[in-house]
Design an enzyme around this catalytic site. Structure first.
Site, short mmCIF file in Angstrom:
data_model
loop_
_atom_site.label_atom_id
_atom_site.label_comp_id
_atom_site.label_asym_id
_atom_site.label_seq_id
_atom_site.Cartn_x
_atom_site.Cartn_y
_atom_site.Cartn_z
N HIS A 130 75.99 58.63 80.17
CA HIS A 130 76.59 59.78 80.88
C HIS A 130 75.53 60.54 81.65
O HIS A 130 74.33 60.35 81.45
CB HIS A 130 77.25 60.73 79.86
CG HIS A 130 76.26 61.38 78.94
ND1 HIS A 130 75.61 60.69 77.94
CD2 HIS A 130 75.79 62.65 78.88
CE1 HIS A 130 74.78 61.51 77.30
NE2 HIS A 130 74.86 62.70 77.86
N ASP A 132 75.04 64.71 82.26
CA ASP A 132 75.61 65.83 81.52
C ASP A 132 76.63 66.65 82.32
O ASP A 132 76.36 67.07 83.45
CB ASP A 132 74.50 66.78 81.04
CG ASP A 132 73.66 66.13 79.95
OD1 ASP A 132 74.19 65.31 79.19
OD2 ASP A 132 72.45 66.44 79.87
N HIS A 282 71.94 58.88 80.94
CA HIS A 282 71.21 58.58 79.71
C HIS A 282 72.14 58.21 78.56
O HIS A 282 73.34 58.49 78.59
CB HIS A 282 70.27 59.72 79.33
CG HIS A 282 70.93 61.05 79.13
ND1 HIS A 282 71.29 61.88 80.16
CD2 HIS A 282 71.28 61.71 78.00
CE1 HIS A 282 71.84 62.98 79.68
NE2 HIS A 282 71.85 62.89 78.37
N ARG A 298 67.29 71.16 72.08
CA ARG A 298 67.58 70.94 73.51
C ARG A 298 67.82 72.26 74.23
O ARG A 298 68.59 73.10 73.77
CB ARG A 298 68.83 70.06 73.66
CG ARG A 298 69.00 69.56 75.09
CD ARG A 298 70.17 68.63 75.22
NE ARG A 298 71.40 69.38 75.36
CZ ARG A 298 72.61 68.83 75.40
NH1 ARG A 298 72.74 67.52 75.29
NH2 ARG A 298 73.68 69.57 75.53
C1 SIN Z 1 71.86 64.01 74.84
O1 SIN Z 1 72.62 63.32 75.50
O2 SIN Z 1 71.59 65.17 75.14
C2 SIN Z 1 71.26 63.44 73.56
C3 SIN Z 1 70.00 62.71 73.79
C4 SIN Z 1 69.36 62.31 72.48
O3 SIN Z 1 69.66 62.92 71.43
O4 SIN Z 1 68.54 61.41 72.49
#
Ligand code: SIN
Length: 307
Positions: A130, A132, A282, A298
Site C-alpha cells: 500500500h 499510506d 510498502h 511511527r
Molecule cells: C506501516 O505500514 O506503517 C508498517 C510498516 C512496518 O511496521 O514495517
C-alpha cells in the site's frame, strides 16, 4: 505473492538492547544507495542533535531523491523523533488514539506486545502492499519509523519492511503506455474489508467518501512521476468501464512491486527509516510472533493533494 527481493547486507554489529549505549562521533554526512531504484542510507548524522539548516537541507534533498532514507543506530527520545519529523512538515495525529504513545499523540505505536492483557500498539499495520491513506484527499507526505525492539531468531532479525519504487516502475513503461496513463484518475476507497471485523480503523475508513487521484502522480518537488494505484484500494478509473479499469489497476499495481523495483529493509535496533508515500509503496512482513517482540514508533508528516 511475487518473489520477495533479497535481503541487503547489514554492516556492523547490531545493538542487542535499546539501553546499550552508542557512541556517535560527528562525521561528515554520507549517502549510500541501498538498491538500484529506491532507498539510501545516510551516515555521519546524529538525529538526536539539533541539525544545522545546511545538514537538514541535504537530508530533505536526499528524501526527495531516494524516496526511502535509513539512519542506522540512532538513539532517540520520543521528543527527538517528533522534533526531527516536524522539520519535514506538520504532523498527522492518528485517529487510532488507542495506540498513541502515552503523552505523545504524534507517535503511533506499532507492536505485537501485549501488556496487562491489552495490545500496546497496532499489531497488523502494513500487511498488504500500500501507499499510506491514499483514500484521503491529502495523503501523508511520509512516515518516520523508529525501531525500538526487533524480533531476532537464530541471529536473524525478522519483521522486514519492503519498499517499492512506483517511480521506477512508471519509468520502465514504454513511452506510449506512459502517455496513455497521464490524465487518468483513479477512485480510491478505504477498504474496511482489510481490517479485522470490529476493528476501530475499519469503522473509521468505512464512512470516508471515495476520492479521486491521478493514476500517475507527480512529485511536488522533483517533478518525477510515479504509478499511484493499488489493487483493492482503487475501485475504478473515472470514465472507464470496470472490465477495462480493474485489469489496468492490477497490471499497474503488479508492475510497482516487481522485485527489481524493491528494497527490503532488515531492521536493526535504533534504525530510523523514512519513506515518501508519493513515490513508493510498502509491505510489512509478518514472519514473527510472541515471545519475539517488535516495537516501532511511527510519526507521520502531512502531505499535499496529489497532482
Ligand atoms: C506501516 O505500514 O506503517 C508498517 C510498516 C512496518 O511496521 O514495517
Amino acid at each position: 505473492m511475487a518473489a520477495l527481493p533479497p535481503i541487503a547486507e547489514v554492516s556492523g554489529r547490531p545493538r542487542r538492547s535499546y539501553d546499550e549505549p552508542i557512541t556517535k562521533k560527528e562525521e561528515k554526512l554520507r549517502i549510500k544507495n541501498l538498491s538500484e531504484h529506491v532507498g539510501a542510507e545516510i551516515s555521519g548524522v546524529n538525529l538526536a542533535a539539533d541539525l544545522s539548516a545546511d545538514i537538514f537541507q541535504k537530508i530533505d534533498d536526499a528524501y526527495n531523491r531516494y524516496s526511502v532514507l535509513v539512519f542506522r543506530d540512532q538513539k532517540l527520545t520520543p521528543e527527538q523523533q517528533i522534533a526531527f519529523a516536524r522539520r519535514f512538515g506538520e504532523l498527522e495525529i492518528s485517529p487510532r488514539t488507542e495506540f498513541a504513545l502515552p503523552k505523545y499523540p504524534e507517535i503511533l505505536v506499532l507492536s505485537n506486545i501485549i501488556e496487562n492483557g491489552k495490545p500496546i500498539g497496532n499489531a497488523d499495520a502494513g500487511r498488504t502492499w500500500h501507499t499510506d491513506m491514499s483514500y484521503t484527499k491529502t495523503p501523508p507526505r511520509g512516515s518516520l519509523l523508529y525501531a525500538r525492539e526487533i524480533p531476532i531468531e537464530n541471529g536473524r532479525a525478522l519483521g522486514d519492511t519492503i519498499f517499492a519504487s512506483a517511480a521506477a516502475a512508471f519509468e520502465s513503461l514504454p513511452t506510449d503506455k506512459q502517455g496513455s496513463l497521464l490524465g487518468l484518475r483513479a477512485i480510491h476507497r478505504g477498504s474496511a474489508k482489510k481490517y479485522a471485523p470490529g476493528s476501530k480503523l475499519g469503522d473509521l475508513v468505512k464512512d470516508i467518501p471515495d476520492v479521486e487521484h491521478p493514476v500517475i502522480r507527480t512529485h511536488p518537488v522533483t517533478g518525477r512521476k510515479a504509478i499511484y494505484v493499488r489493487e483493492g484500494e482503487c475501485v475504478g478509473i473515472c470514465s472507464m468501464p470496470d472490465e477495462q479499469s480493474l485489469p489496468l489497476i492490477k497490471e499497474l499495481a503488479d508492475m510497482v512491486t516487481r522485485p527489481e523495483f524493491c528494497y527490503r529493509h532488515q531492521w536493526g535496533l535504533g534504525d530510523l527509516l523514512m519513506w515518501d508515500n508519493s513515490m513508493t509503496q510498502h509491505l510489512a512482513i509478518s514472519d514473527y510472533q510472541l515471545p519475539l517482540r517488535r516495537l516501532m514508533h511511527r510519526v507521520t508528516v502531512n502531505g499535499t493533494v496529489p497532482i
